[in-house]
Enzyme design. Structure first.
Site, PDB file in Angstrom:
ATOM      1  N   HIS A  90       0.775  -1.081  -0.198  1.00 17.98           N
ATOM      2  CA  HIS A  90       0.235  -0.413  -0.122  1.00 17.98           C
ATOM      3  C   HIS A  90       1.173   1.158  -0.228  1.00 17.98           C
ATOM      4  O   HIS A  90       1.839   0.829   0.559  1.00 17.98           O
ATOM      5  CB  HIS A  90      -0.913   0.087   1.033  1.00 17.98           C
ATOM      6  CG  HIS A  90      -0.331   0.067   2.545  1.00 17.98           C
ATOM      7  ND1 HIS A  90      -0.041   1.523   2.966  1.00 17.98           N
ATOM      8  CD2 HIS A  90      -0.348  -0.928   3.728  1.00 17.98           C
ATOM      9  CE1 HIS A  90       0.198   1.240   3.741  1.00 17.98           C
ATOM     10  NE2 HIS A  90       0.622  -0.437   4.202  1.00 17.98           N
ATOM     11  N   ASP A  92      -0.388   4.227   1.530  1.00 23.29           N
ATOM     12  CA  ASP A  92      -1.000   5.804   1.689  1.00 23.29           C
ATOM     13  C   ASP A  92       0.203   5.494   3.018  1.00 23.29           C
ATOM     14  O   ASP A  92       0.144   4.032   3.525  1.00 23.29           O
ATOM     15  CB  ASP A  92      -2.400   5.350   2.406  1.00 23.29           C
ATOM     16  CG  ASP A  92      -2.930   4.008   2.582  1.00 23.29           C
ATOM     17  OD1 ASP A  92      -2.850   2.559   2.081  1.00 23.29           O
ATOM     18  OD2 ASP A  92      -3.664   3.932   3.829  1.00 23.29           O
ATOM     19  N   ASP A 123       6.272   1.367   5.978  1.00 23.80           N
ATOM     20  CA  ASP A 123       5.005   1.004   5.843  1.00 23.80           C
ATOM     21  C   ASP A 123       4.179   1.567   5.363  1.00 23.80           C
ATOM     22  O   ASP A 123       3.501   2.890   5.383  1.00 23.80           O
ATOM     23  CB  ASP A 123       4.796   0.973   7.154  1.00 23.80           C
ATOM     24  CG  ASP A 123       3.064   0.309   7.434  1.00 23.80           C
ATOM     25  OD1 ASP A 123       2.447  -0.129   6.696  1.00 23.80           O
ATOM     26  OD2 ASP A 123       2.118   0.826   8.117  1.00 23.80           O
ATOM     27  N   GLU A 156      -4.798   1.543   3.354  1.00 24.20           N
ATOM     28  CA  GLU A 156      -5.070   0.839   3.533  1.00 24.20           C
ATOM     29  C   GLU A 156      -4.833   0.957   5.007  1.00 24.20           C
ATOM     30  O   GLU A 156      -5.897   0.761   5.980  1.00 24.20           O
ATOM     31  CB  GLU A 156      -3.527  -0.088   3.882  1.00 24.20           C
ATOM     32  CG  GLU A 156      -3.923  -1.320   4.773  1.00 24.20           C
ATOM     33  CD  GLU A 156      -2.240  -1.583   6.069  1.00 24.20           C
ATOM     34  OE1 GLU A 156      -3.402  -2.398   6.627  1.00 24.20           O
ATOM     35  OE2 GLU A 156      -2.657  -0.836   6.514  1.00 24.20           O
ATOM     36  N   GLU A 157      -4.616   2.088   5.688  1.00 23.49           N
ATOM     37  CA  GLU A 157      -4.062   2.930   7.068  1.00 23.49           C
ATOM     38  C   GLU A 157      -5.348   3.165   7.492  1.00 23.49           C
ATOM     39  O   GLU A 157      -5.605   4.203   8.317  1.00 23.49           O
ATOM     40  CB  GLU A 157      -3.247   3.831   7.003  1.00 23.49           C
ATOM     41  CG  GLU A 157      -1.554   3.587   6.757  1.00 23.49           C
ATOM     42  CD  GLU A 157      -0.759   2.143   7.821  1.00 23.49           C
ATOM     43  OE1 GLU A 157      -1.369   1.566   8.494  1.00 23.49           O
ATOM     44  OE2 GLU A 157       0.343   1.983   7.673  1.00 23.49           O
TER      45      GLU A 157
END
Length: 450
Positions: A90, A92, A123, A156-157
């Site tokens: 991801h 984001d 991440d 995702e976050e």
């Protein structure tokens, strides 16, 4: 790392990888458009789409998902009759939090003490670069032996479920024989690890109201019900005396039977201050990977600076509840909401709103793909054996993919080892981890092709 052509190629590509990661980190792609411009996320998605096209991907598309964000898809055909592998990451990121707490600017990749610092470096923008490195290494050494699908998620976050809903509406799009989720991490730097379980999560916003408006604390305090005090009581009820999570009706006795996590190592990884005890009971692994955990993410109340002598009429909080495999996140949400209702004192008015949810996940670690990954990691990490660990965090898409494609093997690897400090200030990635995991992924794809 032992010498082999794939490893040598990845090593030669690391300067390019650093430059590309710097470009990707520079996008402020927080998928909360009340805080950061949507254009930043769209620019990051376009960057990834361009990178895929440059690598020969076809059918590259920016998918408009139901939550208002974009996921990037691409397909790279392999030999006729080859297996299909889906690679996930991801783009984001979490907000930078207190930018003053960063030693270097959060959206400017900065090398320091052997690590690369920047929001999303580990991440999970680093995961995007890891996939690109692995594929480039294979292309330079005989070609990519499988069909590749890549999906880079844009929210995702936030836990808003855009890609999950899109996948459910287009089930053929992400179908694959094996899925590699590049959003987990090694247990520590240099120890190759696959994550076999993920906790699920729910996010609940709670509001408590007691008065028509704030009152003078001298004139009314002592009899007027304070909404902030009521909220504090509710939040305190979510923990036992030892700090264990206590949501009425929710089991908190699970145990973990895989890799253990030494308490002193955890204290060091979590940077627990001297003299401060850990919370909960059972082993550290039990607490992180096999039991629920509640966290108060935020409280709406006046700051200390500028506070007035008032009894507060209303107060709000955002609560996160992580739940282990075997616990349904929707049922956990109902239990949490019922607990809040039950434990709200003084007849105060309370409302709860679920604002995010994801189910827990457990992989089948006995599948052939796991052996292919173990063999690959043994080469990428000489002298080390692949370990199996849990992950306290959540990746809601995993369960969606497992439900859509029950025959698919799902592996979780990634760059988020403890020193990476993901979601915190001064997030970073260790370049050697990026290099080794890229080699491991490339070799895995070759092993898995058979």
């Amino acid at each position: 790392m032992s010498s082999n052509p794939v490893a040598e190629t990845v090593a030669s590509l690391m300067p390019r990888a650093k430059a590309e990661l710097a470009e990707l980190v520079a996008f402020k792609s927080v998928a909360d458009f009340t805080q950061f411009p949507k254009s930043e996320s769209e620019a990051a998605a376009s960057w990834i789409a361009d990178a895929l096209r440059a690598e020969g991907f076809v059918d590259v598309a920016l998918l408009d998902t139901p939550d208002g964000t974009q996921s990037v898809y691409g397909y790279l055909p392999g030999p006729e009759g080859a297996k299909t592998v889906l690679l996930y990451a991801h783009y984001d990121v979490q907000p930078p939090l207190d930018e003053a707490g960063w030693t270097s600017p959060p959206f400017e990749l900065t090398e320091r003490d052997g690590r690369w610092y920047g929001r999303g470096a580990a991440d999970c923008k680093g995961g995007v670069i890891m996939h690109l490195l692995a594929l480039r290494a294979l292309k330079a050494n005989g070609g990519v032996p499988v069909n590749i699908k890549i999906i880079a998620e844009g929210s995702e976050e936030q836990g808003t479920g855009g890609l999950e809903r899109y996948a459910e509406e287009h089930p053929e799009l992400l179908e694959a024989d094996t899925i590699v989720i590049g959003d987990a991490g090694n247990f520590r730097v240099g120890l190759p690890t696959v994550t076999t379980t993920l906790r699920g999560m729910t996010l609940v916003r709670v509001r408590i109201d007691t008065l028509a408006g704030n009152l003078h604390s001298g004139q009314f305090g002592g009899a007027a019900p304070d909404a902030l005090a009521a909220l504090v009581r509710v939040l305190d009820s979510l923990r036992a005396e030892d700090g264990s999570t206590t949501v009425d009706g929710l089991d908190a006795t699970g145990t973990w039977d895989g890799l253990e996590y030494a308490e002193e190592q955890f204290r060091a990884d979590a940077k627990v201050l001297d003299g401060v005890g850990l919370i909960g009971d059972g082993s550290v692994a039990d607490r992180l990977w096999a039991r629920p955990a509640v966290t108060v993410l935020g409280i709406d109340c006046p700051p200390v600076v500028g506070a007035t002598p008032s009894v507060h009429a209303g107060a709000r909080a955002l609560i996160s509840l992580r739940v282990p495999p075997g616990v349904d996140a929707a049922e956990a949400t109902k239990l949490l909401q019922a607990h809040i209702q039950t434990h709200t004192p003084w007849g105060a008015r309370v409302t709860t709103e679920q604002v995010g949810q994801g189910q827990a996940f457990r992989a089948d670690a006995t599948s052939p793909a796991y052996q292919a990954m173990a063999d690959a990691m043994a080469v990428a990490y000489p002298g080390e054996t692949m370990q199996y660990a849990g992950e306290g965090g959540s990746i809601p898409l995993c369960n969606t993919l497992a439900g859509l494609y029950p025959q698919a093997e799902i592996l979780l690897i990634g760059l988020s080892e403890p020193e990476a400090q993901i979601h915190a200030v001064n997030e970073s990635v260790h370049p050697q981890e990026l290099e080794r995991l890229s080699v491991a992924e490339a070799l895995f794809l070759r092993n898995y092709a058979g």
